[in-house]
Design a protein around this motif. Sequence first.
Motif, mmCIF file in Angstrom:
data_model
loop_
_atom_site.group_PDB
_atom_site.id
_atom_site.type_symbol
_atom_site.label_atom_id
_atom_site.label_comp_id
_atom_site.label_asym_id
_atom_site.label_seq_id
_atom_site.Cartn_x
_atom_site.Cartn_y
_atom_site.Cartn_z
ATOM 1 N N SER A 134 9.888 -14.277 6.906
ATOM 2 C CA SER A 134 8.995 -14.116 8.051
ATOM 3 C C SER A 134 9.426 -15.058 9.159
ATOM 4 C CB SER A 134 7.548 -14.439 7.644
ATOM 5 O OG SER A 134 6.715 -14.477 8.782
ATOM 6 N N ALA A 135 9.366 -14.560 10.390
ATOM 7 C CA ALA A 135 9.772 -15.384 11.535
ATOM 8 C C ALA A 135 8.559 -15.961 12.250
ATOM 9 C CB ALA A 135 10.593 -14.552 12.511
ATOM 10 N N GLU A 136 7.451 -16.099 11.544
ATOM 11 C CA GLU A 136 6.232 -16.587 12.178
ATOM 12 C C GLU A 136 6.428 -18.009 12.703
ATOM 13 O OE1 GLU A 136 1.552 -17.499 11.033
ATOM 14 O OE2 GLU A 136 2.745 -16.138 9.809
ATOM 15 N N PRO A 137 6.176 -18.240 14.011
ATOM 16 C CA PRO A 137 6.374 -19.578 14.565
ATOM 17 C C PRO A 137 5.221 -20.510 14.197
ATOM 18 C CG PRO A 137 5.524 -18.108 16.254
ATOM 19 C CD PRO A 137 5.756 -17.256 15.027
ATOM 20 N N VAL A 138 5.530 -21.773 14.020
ATOM 21 C CA VAL A 138 4.522 -22.791 13.733
ATOM 22 C C VAL A 138 4.713 -23.910 14.746
ATOM 23 C CG1 VAL A 138 3.547 -24.348 12.024
ATOM 24 C CG2 VAL A 138 4.608 -22.211 11.286
ATOM 25 N N ASP A 139 3.717 -24.132 15.580
ATOM 26 C CA ASP A 139 3.838 -25.119 16.649
ATOM 27 C C ASP A 139 3.630 -26.525 16.097
ATOM 28 O OD1 ASP A 139 3.648 -26.656 19.002
ATOM 29 O OD2 ASP A 139 2.810 -24.964 20.108
ATOM 30 N N PRO A 140 4.606 -27.424 16.268
ATOM 31 C CA PRO A 140 4.466 -28.789 15.750
ATOM 32 C C PRO A 140 3.682 -29.719 16.666
ATOM 33 C CG PRO A 140 6.607 -28.540 16.763
ATOM 34 C CD PRO A 140 5.946 -27.183 16.836
ATOM 35 N N ALA A 141 3.295 -29.235 17.851
ATOM 36 C CA ALA A 141 2.624 -30.111 18.815
ATOM 37 C C ALA A 141 1.207 -30.454 18.367
ATOM 38 C CB ALA A 141 2.582 -29.441 20.191
ATOM 39 N N TRP A 142 0.830 -31.697 18.557
ATOM 40 C CA TRP A 142 -0.513 -32.196 18.245
ATOM 41 C C TRP A 142 -0.775 -33.393 19.149
ATOM 42 C CZ3 TRP A 142 -2.855 -36.714 17.107
ATOM 43 C CH2 TRP A 142 -4.146 -36.672 16.570
ATOM 44 N N PRO A 143 -1.970 -33.539 19.720
ATOM 45 C CA PRO A 143 -3.170 -32.731 19.550
ATOM 46 C C PRO A 143 -3.308 -31.590 20.552
ATOM 47 C CG PRO A 143 -3.716 -34.668 20.822
ATOM 48 C CD PRO A 143 -2.257 -34.779 20.471
ATOM 49 N N LEU A 144 -2.340 -31.433 21.446
ATOM 50 C CA LEU A 144 -2.421 -30.389 22.470
ATOM 51 C C LEU A 144 -1.113 -29.626 22.505
ATOM 52 C CD1 LEU A 144 -4.012 -29.195 24.950
ATOM 53 C CD2 LEU A 144 -2.834 -30.892 26.352
ATOM 54 N N ARG A 145 -1.188 -28.321 22.443
ATOM 55 C CA ARG A 145 0.017 -27.501 22.511
ATOM 56 C C ARG A 145 0.485 -27.400 23.950
ATOM 57 N NH1 ARG A 145 -2.576 -22.819 18.671
ATOM 58 N NH2 ARG A 145 -2.394 -23.950 16.693
#
Length: 237
Positions: A219-230
């Motif tokens: 699966s190529a589902e993206p996961v955003d590593p940004a925290w606490p704000l994208r």
Amino acid sequence: MVEETARALAAQAAAGRPLVVMNAPFGLTLLDRELRRHRSASLADYLGGRSLCVLDPRVLDAHLDGSPAGRSTLAELCARYGVLRTGPHGAEEQAEPGREAEAEAYADGDGDGEPRAAGAGRPADDRCTRADASWEAGLCTHGDPHAHPSARADPCAQADPCARAVAEAEAALAVLRALGPRFAARTGPLSAAELHARQAVWHAARARGLGSWFAGSGSAEPVDPAWPLRPRLPAAA
């Protein structure tokens, strides 16, 4: 209401108080985008160069307790830490967490005088008060079912979204207070600001691991590593 929320957060940032925000990348990003849409200003504009200090029960639990991929719902965290939810649907959600899970799954869609700061194991100068606690239910939208998934997952939330937001905030804060003593040996020496910085690292590491798992499963589902704000995505050409 986004205007009032942004100003309230800015006031807490100016006072140096940490904020309890369950699933911060969703809630704060939603606020930022709504501000841009309705006020043509970002959350950073309202903060005036100051930084938020965020304590996210979801990230802390994921790292300290090893919850799978950090995807626990607030209802699950309440059960894990013995927190009894009150306010709208408090008892009902304890017995039937499916509604909470639906809202959380949507949110994940693309991915010292008491009380205490998260895991500090010591008083926090009253910095984590009810007024400072943020809202997993997001913004008080006064019945707009498009503003937050909980309003669509739970029809009664449309009738009294502010009461639900307060109840969610109190539950998140209670989880944080329960989480602190359990992991005091590991987090006690850390200030709220240090915990904020470490949560960004922990969340990013989890996101990379989850992204690798998706890639390995085809699966190529993206996961955003940004925290606490994208970060805001660039406009399409």
